[in-house]
Design an enzyme around this catalytic site. Sequence first.
Site, PDB file in Angstrom:
ATOM      1  N   ASP A   1      52.720 -34.509   2.862  1.00 25.18           N
ATOM      2  CA  ASP A   1      51.323 -34.785   2.532  1.00 25.18           C
ATOM      3  C   ASP A   1      51.201 -35.995   1.616  1.00 25.18           C
ATOM      4  O   ASP A   1      50.281 -36.815   1.755  1.00 25.18           O
ATOM      5  CB  ASP A   1      50.694 -33.585   1.830  1.00 25.18           C
ATOM      6  CG  ASP A   1      50.472 -32.393   2.743  1.00 25.18           C
ATOM      7  OD1 ASP A   1      50.425 -32.576   3.970  1.00 25.18           O
ATOM      8  OD2 ASP A   1      50.351 -31.270   2.215  1.00 25.18           O
TER       9      ASP A   1
ATOM     10  N   CYS B   1      52.921 -30.540  -0.057  1.00 28.09           N
ATOM     11  CA  CYS B   1      54.325 -30.854   0.224  1.00 28.09           C
ATOM     12  C   CYS B   1      54.552 -32.358   0.138  1.00 28.09           C
ATOM     13  O   CYS B   1      53.617 -33.142  -0.043  1.00 28.09           O
ATOM     14  CB  CYS B   1      54.728 -30.333   1.598  1.00 28.09           C
ATOM     15  SG  CYS B   1      53.924 -31.156   2.998  1.00 28.09           S
TER      16      CYS B   1
ATOM     17  N   CYS C   1      55.052 -26.488   5.014  1.00 30.90           N
ATOM     18  CA  CYS C   1      55.070 -27.117   3.687  1.00 30.90           C
ATOM     19  C   CYS C   1      56.199 -26.596   2.806  1.00 30.90           C
ATOM     20  O   CYS C   1      56.758 -27.344   1.999  1.00 30.90           O
ATOM     21  CB  CYS C   1      53.728 -26.901   2.985  1.00 30.90           C
ATOM     22  SG  CYS C   1      52.341 -27.707   3.815  1.00 30.90           S
TER      23      CYS C   1
END
Length: 212
Positions: free
Chosen positions: A105, A102, A165
């Site tokens: 991240d 995602c 996510c």
Amino acid sequence: MSAADLDVLSSKLSRLFSDGPQAEAFSRLLPHAVVRLAAGRPVTPAELAAATGRTAAEVGRLLQQLPGVELDDAGNLVGMGLTLRPTPHRFEVEGRSLYTWCAFDALLFPVILGKTVRVRSPCPGTEVPVRARVSPAGLEELDPPEAVVSLRVPDTFENLRGSFCGFVHFFRSASAAADWLSSRPDAVVLSVDEAFALGRRLACDRFGVGSS
């Protein structure tokens, strides 16, 4: 977003990654997994065991149990936040093209790696690419400059990729995110700088990396 609101989000994120034994195990393994996956190859349970003081058998069992973790046919790790398998979120580090689960991240992992990376991700709905250069200290480049990040923090760690996510994207602007947000009232939109700041705090508070 106000500082108080960011503090609330930071606390919710920290709780998410300490929500029970699976979340705790994920938090302990993640920084070691990200550093090794950044080399662009699968990571064996033995490698993670050596880094974390566990046995290879124990790490192998954990990797099988943790939500969303990607393994190859030999049981080696190929994806844990950072992944060798294509996603919409391209993550380039030291000339290697990798991917993240995602947008969050992509902003968190430069802190964990201690390296400057380039990120490219399409804006949902418009498909306009959002590009960024992110160092461990913060955002260095952003195109378009008005790009934002959506965020939804679920109540539990279960189904991490789906419940967390799946809601965390780059949008080319806040207005481009408006329709998406209208059907997701529990999500918020942050500036990319704000999202990076949350990632840096999480790296310190839960993953033992950097400083907040």
